[in-house]
Motif scaffolding. Structure first.
Motif, mmCIF file in Angstrom:
data_model
loop_
_atom_site.group_PDB
_atom_site.id
_atom_site.type_symbol
_atom_site.label_atom_id
_atom_site.label_comp_id
_atom_site.label_asym_id
_atom_site.label_seq_id
_atom_site.Cartn_x
_atom_site.Cartn_y
_atom_site.Cartn_z
ATOM 1 N N ASP A 213 -20.833 99.838 83.273
ATOM 2 C CA ASP A 213 -19.540 100.290 83.423
ATOM 3 C C ASP A 213 -19.215 100.996 84.660
ATOM 4 O O ASP A 213 -19.524 101.984 84.960
ATOM 5 C CB ASP A 213 -19.173 101.156 82.001
ATOM 6 N N ARG A 214 -18.757 100.042 85.842
ATOM 7 C CA ARG A 214 -18.671 100.665 87.031
ATOM 8 C C ARG A 214 -17.197 100.284 87.646
ATOM 9 O O ARG A 214 -16.568 99.220 87.129
ATOM 10 C CB ARG A 214 -19.567 99.842 87.920
ATOM 11 N N LEU A 215 -16.626 101.247 88.123
ATOM 12 C CA LEU A 215 -15.417 101.283 88.615
ATOM 13 C C LEU A 215 -15.645 101.007 90.076
ATOM 14 O O LEU A 215 -15.722 102.136 90.934
ATOM 15 C CB LEU A 215 -14.329 102.543 88.360
ATOM 16 N N TYR A 216 -15.372 99.891 90.739
ATOM 17 C CA TYR A 216 -15.348 99.444 92.081
ATOM 18 C C TYR A 216 -14.111 100.057 92.789
ATOM 19 O O TYR A 216 -13.085 99.587 92.175
ATOM 20 C CB TYR A 216 -15.803 98.153 92.344
ATOM 21 N N LEU A 217 -14.300 100.963 94.065
ATOM 22 C CA LEU A 217 -12.916 101.134 94.669
ATOM 23 C C LEU A 217 -12.822 100.619 96.125
ATOM 24 O O LEU A 217 -13.991 100.180 96.508
ATOM 25 C CB LEU A 217 -13.361 102.831 94.667
ATOM 26 N N ASN A 218 -11.535 100.504 96.333
ATOM 27 C CA ASN A 218 -11.161 100.289 97.709
ATOM 28 C C ASN A 218 -11.688 98.952 97.919
ATOM 29 O O ASN A 218 -12.110 98.502 99.071
ATOM 30 C CB ASN A 218 -11.676 101.273 98.812
ATOM 31 N N THR A 219 -11.765 97.750 96.953
ATOM 32 C CA THR A 219 -12.240 96.562 97.306
ATOM 33 C C THR A 219 -10.953 95.654 96.713
ATOM 34 O O THR A 219 -10.490 95.750 95.622
ATOM 35 C CB THR A 219 -13.285 96.191 96.451
ATOM 36 N N THR A 220 -10.749 94.584 97.766
ATOM 37 C CA THR A 220 -9.551 93.582 97.495
ATOM 38 C C THR A 220 -10.076 92.434 97.334
ATOM 39 O O THR A 220 -9.587 91.326 97.067
ATOM 40 C CB THR A 220 -8.651 93.512 98.814
ATOM 41 N N ALA A 221 -11.792 92.320 97.107
ATOM 42 C CA ALA A 221 -12.495 91.183 97.102
ATOM 43 C C ALA A 221 -12.247 90.281 95.814
ATOM 44 O O ALA A 221 -12.100 90.852 94.542
ATOM 45 C CB ALA A 221 -13.925 91.459 97.113
ATOM 46 N N ALA A 222 -12.409 89.029 96.138
ATOM 47 C CA ALA A 222 -12.449 88.261 94.690
ATOM 48 C C ALA A 222 -13.949 88.256 94.117
ATOM 49 O O ALA A 222 -14.878 88.561 94.895
ATOM 50 C CB ALA A 222 -12.315 86.591 95.341
ATOM 51 N N VAL A 223 -14.158 88.092 92.947
ATOM 52 C CA VAL A 223 -15.394 88.235 92.354
ATOM 53 C C VAL A 223 -15.527 86.800 91.753
ATOM 54 O O VAL A 223 -14.725 86.119 91.133
ATOM 55 C CB VAL A 223 -15.325 89.342 91.222
ATOM 56 N N THR A 224 -16.668 86.693 91.846
ATOM 57 C CA THR A 224 -17.464 85.137 91.298
ATOM 58 C C THR A 224 -18.432 85.353 90.304
ATOM 59 O O THR A 224 -19.351 85.949 90.576
ATOM 60 C CB THR A 224 -17.762 84.041 92.413
ATOM 61 N N ILE A 225 -18.524 84.855 89.168
ATOM 62 C CA ILE A 225 -19.572 84.890 88.038
ATOM 63 C C ILE A 225 -20.108 83.354 88.038
ATOM 64 O O ILE A 225 -19.435 82.310 88.026
ATOM 65 C CB ILE A 225 -18.938 84.960 86.458
ATOM 66 N N ASP A 226 -21.318 83.192 88.385
ATOM 67 C CA ASP A 226 -22.230 82.248 88.300
ATOM 68 C C ASP A 226 -22.888 82.046 86.605
ATOM 69 O O ASP A 226 -23.657 83.037 86.628
ATOM 70 C CB ASP A 226 -23.132 81.963 89.238
ATOM 71 N N ASP A 227 -22.282 81.173 85.979
ATOM 72 C CA ASP A 227 -22.920 81.000 84.552
ATOM 73 C C ASP A 227 -23.866 79.991 84.656
ATOM 74 O O ASP A 227 -23.197 78.734 84.183
ATOM 75 C CB ASP A 227 -21.890 81.077 83.561
ATOM 76 N N PRO A 228 -24.967 80.066 84.358
ATOM 77 C CA PRO A 228 -25.886 78.705 84.651
ATOM 78 C C PRO A 228 -25.857 78.192 83.045
ATOM 79 O O PRO A 228 -25.881 76.875 82.825
ATOM 80 C CB PRO A 228 -27.303 79.541 84.630
#
Ligand code: TA6
Length: 300
Positions: A213-228
């Motif tokens: 349960d993490r609140l990442y701050l000051n990031t505008t980045a796209a996130v990618t999930i790789d689901d094998p």
């Protein structure tokens, strides 16, 4: 006065409106790109399935569908605070609007084959008792080859106010223990599992091996999930959001949530498009702010 199915059906040619579980009105969308289901309750995108793929959003089999209660899955809309209220322990978790009845205001078939709908909600005497500001929200949802959601917040009061907001997206995965989450390397985060300590994300992909349960701050980045397991790559892009939350309840928290099955935690991960804590937004009287999340899935 909430809209009725008859009123909605006579006003909008599409989507199709029906009473879903708990009698909550659901707007069903089917087009060549995707299928979706959106509830007026909370302007809640409950289902989204791109053509030729498994559903992209997770929905708990135990979710409630009741006026005044949040839906467990899909994309809860969070405003005007994220998580617990800063000072009022009696105030609802994650703000006021995810359990309110929104109004359908627009529906349009787009030239690219996607469907776009707009839902609105505003302050009430009840919300002002808890949060003493006037606001108007509009959620614009585009159901196409991607799921695009834009949350516009307008300050309709005479004073500036500060708010937090989130599109609290529950994503369906094959097995959360096998996915890799990429895009947050080097970002600072507050770790709710460690007293909200401020930490820095290491360079390697994020793996889920416990309650996270993490609140990442000051990031505008796209996130990618790789689901094998489902053999797909899910990307969450965002505009005007400077925080991202990664959450999986794992075993004990799952058991503690009555509207979440004990065995459901491997099938989901939340990657949430957020503005919270130091990334909260201050809005002048009459001003607006729009935060957008675009979620896309590609098979591999
Ligand atoms: O976004 C993560 C989180 O804040 C977790 O701490 C957990 O509480 C989750 O939201 C679900 O909150 P809810 O109020 O919907 O049970």
């Amino acid at each position: 006065m909430p809209q009725t199915i008859e009123e909605l059906t006579s006003r909008f040619r599409t989507p199709r409106f029906e009473a879903g579980p708990g009698g909550l009105i659901r707007a069903g969308i089917s087009n060549p790109c995707a299928d979706a289901a959106i509830y007026l309750h909370g302007a809640h995108v409950a289902e989204y399935r791109p053509a030729g793929q498994p559903p992209l959003l997770f929905m708990s089999d135990r979710s409630l569908f009741e006026a005044g209660k949040p839906i467990r899955g899909g994309v809860p809309v969070i405003f005007p605070w994220f998580g617990p209220h800063a000072t009022d322990s009696g105030a609802p978790m994650h703000g006021l609007v995810r359990s309110m009845s929104w109004r359908m205001e627009s529906a349009e078939q787009m030239p690219d084959g996607s469907s776009e709908i707009g839902l609105v909600v505003a302050d009430t005497a009840e919300t002002r008792r808890i949060w003493p500001h006037s606001f108007a929200l509009r959620l614009t949802i585009n159901v196409g080859a991607a799921l695009k959601m834009s949350l516009e917040v307008e300050n309709t009061s005479t004073q500036a106010f500060s708010f937090e907001a989130a599109l609290h997206t529950y994503l369906q995965v094959g097995d959360v223990r096998q996915i890799a989450i990429v895009g947050l390397a080097g970002a600072e985060y507050l770790d709710r599992m460690d007293g909200m300590k401020r930490k820095t994300q290491s360079p390697e992909p994020i793996r889920i091996t416990c309650e996270t349960d993490r609140l990442y701050l000051n990031t505008t980045a796209a996130v990618t999930i790789d689901d094998p397991l489902l053999r797909r790559r899910i990307t969450i892009e965002k505009v005007n959001s400077r925080s991202t939350v990664v959450w999986n309840p794992w075993i004990d928290k799952s058991k503690a949530m009555p509207d979440f099955g004990d065995e459901e935690w491997p099938q989901m991960v939340c990657i949430e498009t957020v503005n919270a804590k130091e990334n909260g937004v201050t809005l002048a009287a009459g001003a607006s702010h729009t935060m957008t999340a675009t979620i896309r899935s590609r098979l591999h």
